[in-house]
Design a protein around this motif. Structure first.
Motif, PDB file in Angstrom:
ATOM      1  N   ALA A  20      -4.950  -4.761  19.907  1.00 43.49           N
ATOM      2  CA  ALA A  20      -4.770  -6.116  18.899  1.00 43.49           C
ATOM      3  C   ALA A  20      -6.331  -5.897  17.419  1.00 43.49           C
ATOM      4  CB  ALA A  20      -5.157  -7.292  19.346  1.00 43.49           C
ATOM      5  N   ALA A  21      -7.218  -5.813  17.603  1.00 42.65           N
ATOM      6  CA  ALA A  21      -8.632  -5.359  17.032  1.00 42.65           C
ATOM      7  C   ALA A  21      -8.483  -4.952  15.486  1.00 42.65           C
ATOM      8  CB  ALA A  21      -9.780  -4.781  17.870  1.00 42.65           C
ATOM      9  N   VAL A  22      -7.564  -4.023  15.726  1.00 46.21           N
ATOM     10  CA  VAL A  22      -7.806  -2.781  15.105  1.00 46.21           C
ATOM     11  C   VAL A  22      -5.814  -3.336  13.984  1.00 46.21           C
ATOM     12  CG1 VAL A  22      -6.458  -0.201  14.524  1.00 46.21           C
ATOM     13  CG2 VAL A  22      -8.373  -0.888  15.920  1.00 46.21           C
ATOM     14  N   MET A  23      -5.366  -3.855  14.699  1.00 46.01           N
ATOM     15  CA  MET A  23      -4.087  -4.351  13.757  1.00 46.01           C
ATOM     16  C   MET A  23      -4.894  -4.936  13.364  1.00 46.01           C
ATOM     17  SD  MET A  23      -0.837  -6.259  15.020  1.00 46.01           S
ATOM     18  CE  MET A  23      -1.375  -7.595  15.614  1.00 46.01           C
ATOM     19  N   VAL A  24      -5.368  -6.858  13.149  1.00 52.88           N
ATOM     20  CA  VAL A  24      -6.234  -7.450  12.368  1.00 52.88           C
ATOM     21  C   VAL A  24      -6.927  -6.921  11.517  1.00 52.88           C
ATOM     22  CG1 VAL A  24      -8.461  -9.454  12.467  1.00 52.88           C
ATOM     23  CG2 VAL A  24      -6.486  -9.080  14.776  1.00 52.88           C
ATOM     24  N   VAL A  25      -8.239  -6.122  11.837  1.00 52.74           N
ATOM     25  CA  VAL A  25      -8.398  -4.611  10.304  1.00 52.74           C
ATOM     26  C   VAL A  25      -7.438  -4.762   9.550  1.00 52.74           C
ATOM     27  CG1 VAL A  25     -10.116  -3.264  10.146  1.00 52.74           C
ATOM     28  CG2 VAL A  25     -10.193  -4.248  12.051  1.00 52.74           C
ATOM     29  N   ALA A  26      -6.445  -4.342   9.940  1.00 52.15           N
ATOM     30  CA  ALA A  26      -5.252  -4.121   8.479  1.00 52.15           C
ATOM     31  C   ALA A  26      -4.922  -4.985   8.310  1.00 52.15           C
ATOM     32  CB  ALA A  26      -3.867  -3.219   9.881  1.00 52.15           C
ATOM     33  N   ILE A  27      -4.709  -5.886   8.854  1.00 48.79           N
ATOM     34  CA  ILE A  27      -4.241  -7.115   8.626  1.00 48.79           C
ATOM     35  C   ILE A  27      -5.376  -7.894   7.117  1.00 48.79           C
ATOM     36  CG2 ILE A  27      -3.682 -10.117   8.167  1.00 48.79           C
ATOM     37  CD1 ILE A  27      -2.123  -9.139  11.237  1.00 48.79           C
ATOM     38  N   PHE A  28      -6.671  -7.519   7.461  1.00 48.78           N
ATOM     39  CA  PHE A  28      -7.606  -8.088   6.224  1.00 48.78           C
ATOM     40  C   PHE A  28      -7.441  -6.227   5.330  1.00 48.78           C
ATOM     41  CE2 PHE A  28      -8.961 -11.001   9.712  1.00 48.78           C
ATOM     42  CZ  PHE A  28      -8.709 -12.278   8.648  1.00 48.78           C
ATOM     43  N   VAL A  29      -7.248  -5.862   5.378  1.00 49.91           N
ATOM     44  CA  VAL A  29      -7.671  -4.594   4.149  1.00 49.91           C
ATOM     45  C   VAL A  29      -5.986  -4.928   3.798  1.00 49.91           C
ATOM     46  CG1 VAL A  29      -7.140  -2.336   4.369  1.00 49.91           C
ATOM     47  CG2 VAL A  29      -9.230  -3.431   5.979  1.00 49.91           C
ATOM     48  N   ALA A  30      -5.020  -5.022   4.239  1.00 49.85           N
ATOM     49  CA  ALA A  30      -4.188  -5.013   3.673  1.00 49.85           C
ATOM     50  C   ALA A  30      -3.891  -5.572   2.819  1.00 49.85           C
ATOM     51  CB  ALA A  30      -2.916  -5.659   4.452  1.00 49.85           C
ATOM     52  N   PRO A  31      -3.936  -6.723   2.000  1.00 43.51           N
ATOM     53  CA  PRO A  31      -4.277  -7.559   0.734  1.00 43.51           C
ATOM     54  C   PRO A  31      -4.851  -6.587  -0.462  1.00 43.51           C
ATOM     55  CG  PRO A  31      -4.447  -9.267   2.244  1.00 43.51           C
ATOM     56  CD  PRO A  31      -4.747  -7.983   2.682  1.00 43.51           C
ATOM     57  N   ILE A  32      -5.968  -5.806   0.105  1.00 45.39           N
ATOM     58  CA  ILE A  32      -6.699  -5.449  -0.991  1.00 45.39           C
ATOM     59  C   ILE A  32      -5.736  -4.347  -1.238  1.00 45.39           C
ATOM     60  CG2 ILE A  32      -8.488  -3.605  -1.479  1.00 45.39           C
ATOM     61  CD1 ILE A  32     -10.048  -5.405   0.920  1.00 45.39           C
ATOM     62  N   VAL A  33      -4.678  -3.475  -0.832  1.00 45.93           N
ATOM     63  CA  VAL A  33      -3.755  -2.132  -0.624  1.00 45.93           C
ATOM     64  C   VAL A  33      -2.475  -2.780  -1.933  1.00 45.93           C
ATOM     65  CG1 VAL A  33      -2.465  -0.212  -0.018  1.00 45.93           C
ATOM     66  CG2 VAL A  33      -4.853  -0.917   1.305  1.00 45.93           C
ATOM     67  N   SER A  34      -2.799  -4.376  -1.470  1.00 43.39           N
ATOM     68  CA  SER A  34      -1.702  -4.371  -1.620  1.00 43.39           C
ATOM     69  C   SER A  34      -1.483  -4.903  -3.676  1.00 43.39           C
ATOM     70  CB  SER A  34      -1.014  -5.600  -1.570  1.00 43.39           C
ATOM     71  OG  SER A  34      -1.677  -6.657  -1.325  1.00 43.39           O
ATOM     72  N   ASN A  35      -2.642  -4.848  -3.740  1.00 43.68           N
ATOM     73  CA  ASN A  35      -2.137  -5.336  -5.822  1.00 43.68           C
ATOM     74  C   ASN A  35      -1.474  -3.550  -6.383  1.00 43.68           C
ATOM     75  OD1 ASN A  35      -3.916  -6.841  -5.552  1.00 43.68           O
ATOM     76  ND2 ASN A  35      -5.925  -5.447  -5.365  1.00 43.68           N
ATOM     77  N   ASN A  36      -1.280  -2.364  -5.595  1.00 43.00           N
ATOM     78  CA  ASN A  36      -0.439  -1.805  -5.941  1.00 43.00           C
ATOM     79  C   ASN A  36       1.273  -1.788  -6.118  1.00 43.00           C
ATOM     80  OD1 ASN A  36      -3.301  -0.040  -7.315  1.00 43.00           O
ATOM     81  ND2 ASN A  36      -2.295   0.511  -4.963  1.00 43.00           N
ATOM     82  N   ILE A  37       1.589  -2.958  -5.310  1.00 37.88           N
ATOM     83  CA  ILE A  37       3.010  -3.228  -5.193  1.00 37.88           C
ATOM     84  C   ILE A  37       3.384  -4.023  -5.774  1.00 37.88           C
ATOM     85  CG2 ILE A  37       4.422  -3.956  -3.251  1.00 37.88           C
ATOM     86  CD1 ILE A  37       2.773  -3.510  -1.502  1.00 37.88           C
ATOM     87  N   GLN A  38       4.735  -3.658  -5.991  1.00 35.94           N
ATOM     88  CA  GLN A  38       5.411  -4.189  -7.310  1.00 35.94           C
ATOM     89  C   GLN A  38       6.764  -4.841  -6.787  1.00 35.94           C
ATOM     90  OE1 GLN A  38       4.562  -3.880 -10.508  1.00 35.94           O
ATOM     91  NE2 GLN A  38       2.953  -2.258 -10.339  1.00 35.94           N
ATOM     92  N   ALA A  39       7.061  -6.146  -7.250  1.00 35.19           N
ATOM     93  CA  ALA A  39       8.148  -6.975  -6.674  1.00 35.19           C
ATOM     94  C   ALA A  39       9.808  -6.051  -7.159  1.00 35.19           C
ATOM     95  CB  ALA A  39       7.970  -7.655  -6.858  1.00 35.19           C
ATOM     96  N   LEU A  40      10.230  -5.285  -6.142  1.00 33.91           N
ATOM     97  CA  LEU A  40      11.836  -4.597  -6.995  1.00 33.91           C
ATOM     98  C   LEU A  40      12.357  -5.525  -6.639  1.00 33.91           C
ATOM     99  CD1 LEU A  40      11.320  -1.567  -4.288  1.00 33.91           C
ATOM    100  CD2 LEU A  40      10.857  -1.603  -6.685  1.00 33.91           C
TER     101      LEU A  40
END
Lengths: 192, 101
Positions: free
Chosen positions: A99-119
Motif C-alpha cells: 500500500a505504501a508503494v502504491m501511495v508513492v506511485a500515486i503521488f508520482v503519477a501526476p508528474i508522469v502524466s504531463n506527457n499524456i494526450q487526450a485521445l
C-alpha cells in the motif's frame, strides 16, 4: 470554493461510511453504511461532471447490487455477530508495504502524466450523456458488447448456481451415488 | 482553494486502503464481498477524476466497465456462496479447507 466544500464534506462522509462498513461487527450496519457510501461516491461523479456515471452508480450499486446483498443477508444467518479473523502479521506487513508503494506511485503519477494526450477530448456544447454515448458506441463498441455477453453469462450462472440440485457436489461423491442420484433424487427444501 | 487531481487520488488511496483492511480482517465471506466493492469504488473515483482533469472520456468508459464487472462478480459470487451455504451451513473462510491448502 463551493467545489472544495463539497469535496471535503463528501470525502469525510465516504471515509466514515466505509470505515463503518469494514469495522462493524453487525452485518446490518455494514450493508446500510455501504449503501450510503455508494450514494456519497456518486456525488464525486457529479462534481467531476460525469453525470451519466453518477446516475449509473446510484442505479447499479444502490439499486441492483445492494438488493442482491440484501437478498444474500436474508438467505444467510447474519443475525449473529461477525467473528473477526486473527490476521497473520506477516501478511499485514507485506500488504502494508504494498500500500505504501502504491501511495508513492500515486503521488508520482501526476508528474508522469504531463506527457499524456487526450485521445477523446470532451467536446464543447455536448452534454455528458451524449458525449459518453458517442465514445461508447464508436471506440468502445466491442468492449461494450463483450460486457453485455459477460453480464448475460453472469445472469445464467447465478440462476444455475442458486437453482436446485446444486447443493450436491459431484467431485465429493462416489461413482455409485452419482449414477443413482438421478433416480433417487427428491426435491429438498433449500437452506438449513 | 482549488481541488486538484492529487486530492482525488489521495481520497481514492484512502478508500482503497480501507478496502484492503477489510479484506485482511474479515472472516465472513459476505463481509469480504463488501470490502471488494469498496476497492472497486475507490478505483472508479480515480478513473473519473483523471478523466475530468485530463479532459478525456476514456476514464469514464473504464469506470463503466468496472461497474459491469462488479455487477457480474456479485451475481456469480452470491450464487457460489448460496451453493456453499446449502452444503455446509457456514460461510466462514476458515472452514473452507476441503482442499487442505
Amino acid at each position: 470554493m463551493f467545489e472544495a466544500i463539497a469535496f471535503y464534506l463528501f470525502a469525510a462522509l465516504t471515509i466514515v461510511m466505509f470505515t463503518i462498513t469494514v469495522m462493524t461487527s453487525q452485518a446490518l450496519y455494514a450493508i446500510t453504511a455501504m449503501a450510503a457510501g455508494m450514494i456519497f461516491i456518486s456525488a464525486f461523479f457529479f462534481i467531476l461532471g460525469a453525470d451519466f456515471l453518477g446516475a449509473i452508480q446510484i442505479i447499479v450499486y444502490t439499486g441492483a447490487v445492494m438488493a442482491l446483498y440484501a437478498f444474500g443477508m436474508m438467505f444467510f444467518d447474519t443475525t449473529r455477530d461477525v467473528v473477526e479473523k486473527r490476521t497473520n502479521p506477516q501478511i499485514v506487513f507485506v500488504l502494508g508495504i504494498l500500500a505504501a508503494v502504491m501511495v508513492v506511485a500515486i503521488f508520482v503519477a501526476p508528474i508522469v502524466s504531463n506527457n499524456i494526450q487526450a485521445l477523446y477530448p470532451i467536446q464543447e456544447g455536448v452534454g455528458n450523456s451524449q458525449a459518453v454515448g458517442m465514445v461508447l458506441f464508436t471506440k468502445y463498441l466491442v468492449p461494450f458488447e463483450l460486457a453485455a455477453v459477460m453480464l448475460l453469462v453472469a445472469m445464467i450462472g447465478g440462476i444455475i448456481l442458486a437453482g436446485k440440485k446444486m447443493d450436491k457436489s459431484l467431485t465429493l461423491m462416489a461413482e455409485e451415488e452419482i449414477t443413482t442420484m438421478d433416480d433417487s433424487f427428491e426435491p429438498q427444501a433449500g437452506g438449513h | 482553494m482549488e481541488i486538484t487531481l492529487t486530492h482525488y487520488l489521495v481520497l481514492s488511496t484512502i478508500l482503497f486502503a480501507i478496502g484492503l483492511i477489510g479484506v485482511m480482517r474479515r472472516k465472513n465471506l459476505l463481509m469480504l464481498f463488501f470490502a471488494t466493492e469498496i476497492l472497486l469504488n475507490a478505483t472508479n473515483i480515480a478513473f473519473a477524476a483523471i478523466s475530468y482533469y485530463i479532459g478525456d472520456l476514456s476514464g469514464q468508459m473504464f469506470a463503466f466497465f468496472i461497474i459491469a464487472i462488479a455487477a457480474s462478480e456479485v451475481a456469480i459470487g452470491l450464487g457460489l456462496l448460496i451453493v456453499w451455504y446449502k452444503r455446509t451451513g457456514k460461510i466462514d473462510l476458515d472452514q473452507m479447507n476441503s482442499m487442505r491448502g
